[in-house]
Structure formats: structure tokens, C-alpha cells
Design a protein around this motif. Structure first.
Motif, PDB file in Angstrom:
ATOM      1  N   VAL A 282       8.325   5.908 -12.303  1.00  0.00           N
ATOM      2  CA  VAL A 282       9.711   5.487 -12.491  1.00  0.00           C
ATOM      3  C   VAL A 282      10.578   5.929 -11.313  1.00  0.00           C
ATOM      4  CG1 VAL A 282       9.551   5.453 -15.004  1.00  0.00           C
ATOM      5  CG2 VAL A 282      10.209   7.549 -13.856  1.00  0.00           C
ATOM      6  N   SER A 283      11.697   5.226 -11.173  1.00  0.00           N
ATOM      7  CA  SER A 283      12.664   5.536 -10.131  1.00  0.00           C
ATOM      8  C   SER A 283      13.212   6.929 -10.358  1.00  0.00           C
ATOM      9  CB  SER A 283      13.783   4.508 -10.186  1.00  0.00           C
ATOM     10  OG  SER A 283      14.736   4.758  -9.193  1.00  0.00           O
ATOM     11  N   PRO A 284      13.407   7.723  -9.380  1.00  0.00           N
ATOM     12  CA  PRO A 284      13.577   7.520  -7.943  1.00  0.00           C
ATOM     13  C   PRO A 284      12.288   7.595  -7.138  1.00  0.00           C
ATOM     14  CG  PRO A 284      14.205   9.754  -8.434  1.00  0.00           C
ATOM     15  CD  PRO A 284      13.810   9.100  -9.731  1.00  0.00           C
ATOM     16  N   TYR A 285      11.131   7.377  -7.758  1.00  0.00           N
ATOM     17  CA  TYR A 285       9.836   7.306  -7.076  1.00  0.00           C
ATOM     18  C   TYR A 285       9.541   8.571  -6.280  1.00  0.00           C
ATOM     19  CZ  TYR A 285      10.975   2.455  -8.074  1.00  0.00           C
ATOM     20  OH  TYR A 285      11.368   1.294  -8.686  1.00  0.00           O
ATOM     21  N   THR A 286       9.750   9.706  -6.873  1.00  0.00           N
ATOM     22  CA  THR A 286       9.496  10.983  -6.212  1.00  0.00           C
ATOM     23  C   THR A 286       8.012  11.098  -5.853  1.00  0.00           C
ATOM     24  OG1 THR A 286      11.246  11.966  -7.532  1.00  0.00           O
ATOM     25  CG2 THR A 286       9.737  13.479  -6.435  1.00  0.00           C
ATOM     26  N   GLY A 287       7.747  11.374  -4.598  1.00  0.00           N
ATOM     27  CA  GLY A 287       6.372  11.558  -4.121  1.00  0.00           C
ATOM     28  C   GLY A 287       5.681  10.276  -3.732  1.00  0.00           C
ATOM     29  N   LEU A 288       6.320   9.120  -3.894  1.00  0.00           N
ATOM     30  CA  LEU A 288       5.696   7.832  -3.567  1.00  0.00           C
ATOM     31  C   LEU A 288       6.238   7.337  -2.229  1.00  0.00           C
ATOM     32  CD1 LEU A 288       3.761   5.721  -4.800  1.00  0.00           C
ATOM     33  CD2 LEU A 288       5.756   4.553  -5.675  1.00  0.00           C
ATOM     34  N   HIS A 289       5.318   7.027  -1.308  1.00  0.00           N
ATOM     35  CA  HIS A 289       5.697   6.614   0.058  1.00  0.00           C
ATOM     36  C   HIS A 289       4.960   5.354   0.440  1.00  0.00           C
ATOM     37  CE1 HIS A 289       7.373  10.647   0.330  1.00  0.00           C
ATOM     38  NE2 HIS A 289       6.195  11.097  -0.089  1.00  0.00           N
ATOM     39  N   ARG A 290       5.645   4.423   1.066  1.00  0.00           N
ATOM     40  CA  ARG A 290       5.018   3.176   1.548  1.00  0.00           C
ATOM     41  C   ARG A 290       4.252   3.467   2.828  1.00  0.00           C
ATOM     42  NH1 ARG A 290       9.032  -1.466   2.045  1.00  0.00           N
ATOM     43  NH2 ARG A 290       9.375  -0.434   0.107  1.00  0.00           N
ATOM     44  N   LEU A 291       3.086   2.857   2.958  1.00  0.00           N
ATOM     45  CA  LEU A 291       2.272   3.026   4.174  1.00  0.00           C
ATOM     46  C   LEU A 291       2.543   1.904   5.148  1.00  0.00           C
ATOM     47  CD1 LEU A 291      -1.107   4.105   2.604  1.00  0.00           C
ATOM     48  CD2 LEU A 291       0.647   5.530   3.618  1.00  0.00           C
TER      49      LEU A 291
ATOM     50  N   ARG B   2       0.872  -1.175   0.000  1.00  0.00           N
ATOM     51  CA  ARG B   2       0.000   0.000   0.000  1.00  0.00           C
ATOM     52  C   ARG B   2       0.906   1.221   0.000  1.00  0.00           C
ATOM     53  NH1 ARG B   2      -5.133  -0.009  -1.085  1.00  0.00           N
ATOM     54  NH2 ARG B   2      -5.464   1.660   0.386  1.00  0.00           N
ATOM     55  N   VAL B   3       0.587   2.177  -0.861  1.00  0.00           N
ATOM     56  CA  VAL B   3       1.422   3.368  -1.012  1.00  0.00           C
ATOM     57  C   VAL B   3       0.561   4.618  -1.045  1.00  0.00           C
ATOM     58  CG1 VAL B   3       3.294   2.177  -2.218  1.00  0.00           C
ATOM     59  CG2 VAL B   3       1.398   3.143  -3.528  1.00  0.00           C
ATOM     60  N   SER B   4       1.221   5.736  -0.855  1.00  0.00           N
ATOM     61  CA  SER B   4       0.589   7.044  -0.978  1.00  0.00           C
ATOM     62  C   SER B   4       1.446   7.878  -1.908  1.00  0.00           C
ATOM     63  CB  SER B   4       0.495   7.705   0.401  1.00  0.00           C
ATOM     64  OG  SER B   4       0.024   9.022   0.268  1.00  0.00           O
ATOM     65  N   HIS B   5       0.796   8.591  -2.822  1.00  0.00           N
ATOM     66  CA  HIS B   5       1.511   9.458  -3.750  1.00  0.00           C
ATOM     67  C   HIS B   5       1.025  10.885  -3.541  1.00  0.00           C
ATOM     68  CE1 HIS B   5       2.865  11.254  -7.550  1.00  0.00           C
ATOM     69  NE2 HIS B   5       3.788  10.311  -7.524  1.00  0.00           N
TER      70      HIS B   5
END
Length: 74
Positions: free
Chosen positions: A65-74, A32-35
Motif C-alpha cells: 500500500v501507499s506510500p510504498y515504503t521500501g519499494l523502488h523502480r528499477l 520491474r521493482v525492488s523491495h
């Protein structure tokens, strides 16, 4: 003229700290992630060679795409 976007090397004798290296984010299927832009979602695919993940945000599926800017694991 010089290109300011080029990477500048850090001299060991410099009194200033070297820029910290960013930690590599690792996502697996089902996480589960949050963007910052798209909201809550779930990882539904990963690409090993391209360094990208496919995220299902409910209303849309987006490849990030990497570096996954703004994407965070919950």
C-alpha cells in the motif's frame, strides 16, 4: 499529555526548515521493482482507489500500500 505522533504545523517565521513533502511514487503494470524485504519483483496489478500495487516476487505475490515504503523502480 500530548500526542507526539500528531502532525505539527510549521510556522512561517520559524528559523527551521519545514519538513519536505514526500514525492508520490507512481507504478504501472509490468514495472520491474525492488523491495527492501522481498527482493526483485514485477508489478502485476494496481488499485487506483486504494493506492496499492500487487507485486509478483516469484515465490509470492504481495499487496503493498501507499506510500510504498521500501519499494523502488528499477
Amino acid at each position: 499529555m500530548t500526542n507526539r505522533s500528531a502532525h505539527q504545523r510549521h510556522l512561517p517565521t520559524s528559523p527551521f526548515k519545514a519538513p519536505a513533502a514526500q514525492a508520490i511514487k507512481d507504478f504501472t503494470l509490468g514495472d520491474r521493482v525492488s523491495h527492501d524485504r522481498y527482493g526483485l519483483g514485477r508489478i502485476i496489478g494496481t488499485e487506483l482507489t486504494g493506492g496499492a500495487v500487487l507485486v509478483d516476487f516469484g515465490s509470492s505475490q504481495t499487496r503493498i500500500v501507499s506510500p510504498y515504503t521500501g519499494l523502488h523502480r528499477l
